[in-house]
Write an enzyme that holds these catalytic residues in place. Structure first.
Site, PDB file in Angstrom:
ATOM      1  N   CYS A 113       0.663  -0.600   0.327  1.00  0.00           N
ATOM      2  CA  CYS A 113       0.120  -0.009  -0.033  1.00  0.00           C
ATOM      3  C   CYS A 113       1.227   0.999   0.023  1.00  0.00           C
ATOM      4  CB  CYS A 113      -0.905  -0.255   1.025  1.00  0.00           C
ATOM      5  SG  CYS A 113      -1.974   1.312   1.094  1.00  0.00           S
ATOM      6  N   HIS A 207      -3.559  -4.992   0.469  1.00  0.00           N
ATOM      7  CA  HIS A 207      -3.165  -5.299   2.523  1.00  0.00           C
ATOM      8  C   HIS A 207      -3.112  -7.056   1.937  1.00  0.00           C
ATOM      9  CE1 HIS A 207      -2.395  -1.489   4.062  1.00  0.00           C
ATOM     10  NE2 HIS A 207      -3.260  -1.020   3.266  1.00  0.00           N
ATOM     11  N   GLU A 209      -1.707  -8.895   3.503  1.00  0.00           N
ATOM     12  CA  GLU A 209      -1.991  -9.307   5.318  1.00  0.00           C
ATOM     13  C   GLU A 209      -2.442  -9.416   6.240  1.00  0.00           C
ATOM     14  OE1 GLU A 209      -0.765  -6.183   4.522  1.00  0.00           O
ATOM     15  OE2 GLU A 209      -1.692  -4.690   5.622  1.00  0.00           O
TER      16      GLU A 209
HETATM   17  N1  LIG Z   1      -1.177   7.124   0.541  1.00  0.00           N
HETATM   18  C1  LIG Z   1      -0.782   6.080   1.937  1.00  0.00           C
HETATM   19  C2  LIG Z   1      -1.302   4.900   1.201  1.00  0.00           C
HETATM   20  C3  LIG Z   1      -2.725   4.486   1.652  1.00  0.00           C
HETATM   21  C4  LIG Z   1      -4.080   5.275   0.614  1.00  0.00           C
HETATM   22  O1  LIG Z   1      -3.964   6.084  -0.110  1.00  0.00           O
HETATM   23  O2  LIG Z   1      -4.708   5.183   1.762  1.00  0.00           O
END
Ligand SMILES: NCCCC(=O)O
Length: 231
Positions: A113, A207, A209
């Site tokens: 991520c 994710h 995990e």
């Molecule tokens: N930018 C951090 C990773 C999570 C998101 O994009 O919300």
């Protein structure tokens, strides 16, 4: 044979436990579980001065750059969008230095991520600061399908379209130098990136995990064992 040691980055955030209420190095317990299911030993890597990154990377067999805060837009030459979260500068500095050290030394690397977004930024890529309508972009963990690009490292690990747990409101925009997209969501969002040369460096936007599919981390641990033999 000794299990490969996998360094996993952590948050630095205020936390309360028992009588304590103070900044703490935090890592969702799903990450150690994921690495152990993959066959690795876990070393948590709280933020340190960037000058320590090469020495730390030299002592682990692979690196996982975990999820977390939005990357500070100045890192990829952008003005902050009002929907971008507050910067985590110490963590950005540390993890960018770890990624540089891992790439320079051929240490296998998995970005999760934020970790994938940071890998892209480390190589000169840019991010879309807010996605509208993407599953997981509105503050709720979701599931959506991800399609692999045939012939990639990612496709060698997960050859079929798979449902993945996802939670992010940003995404890769321009790819960093030497990166290729190796999986996409149905709406065209880049869901995985990897180096286009033989090296084990993979970023996934979701994710893993949080799920029960351990093929990616098993691939990372296999690569870590091979890299340890070459050292
Ligand atoms: N930018 C951090 C990773 C999570 C998101 O994009 O919300």
């Amino acid at each position: 044979m000794t299990k490969p040691l996998i360094g996993v980055t952590t948050y630095l955030d205020r936390a309360r436990w028992g009588v304590w209420d103070m900044p703490a190095a935090l890592l969702a317990a799903r990450y150690p579980r994921y690495v152990r299911e993959g066959g690795g030993l876990v070393a948590m890597l709280p933020p340190d001065g960037p000058g320590a990154a090469a020495a730390v990377v030299a002592r682990v067999d692979a690196l996982v750059v975990a999820g977390g805060a939005d990357v500070e837009p100045v890192r990829y030459g952008a003005e902050p969008d009002p929907r971008t979260g507050p910067p985590a500068r110490e963590r950005d500095d540390w993890e960018l230095a770890l990624i540089d050290a891992a790439l320079a030394s051929g240490t296998p690397l998995l970005g999760v991520c934020r970790g994938m977004q940071l890998l892209n930024v480390a190589l000169g890529g840019t991010l879309t600061q807010h996605l509208d309508g993407h599953v997981g972009a509105e503050g709720v963990m979701g599931l959506h399908p991800v399609k692999p690009v045939p012939g990639t490292l990612y496709a060698s690990l997960v050859p079929e379209q798979a449902e993945v747990p996802t939670y992010h409101h940003q995404a890769v925009d321009r790819l960093g130098a030497g990166l290729v997209a190796s999986a996409y969501a149905e709406d065209g969002t880049v869901e995985a990136v990897e180096l286009d040369e033989p090296a084990w460096a993979l970023g996934v936007q979701w994710h893993p995990e949080m799920g029960e599919d351990f093929r990616i981390v098993r691939g990372l641990v296999r690569a870590a064992a091979e890299a340890a033999v070459r050292r």
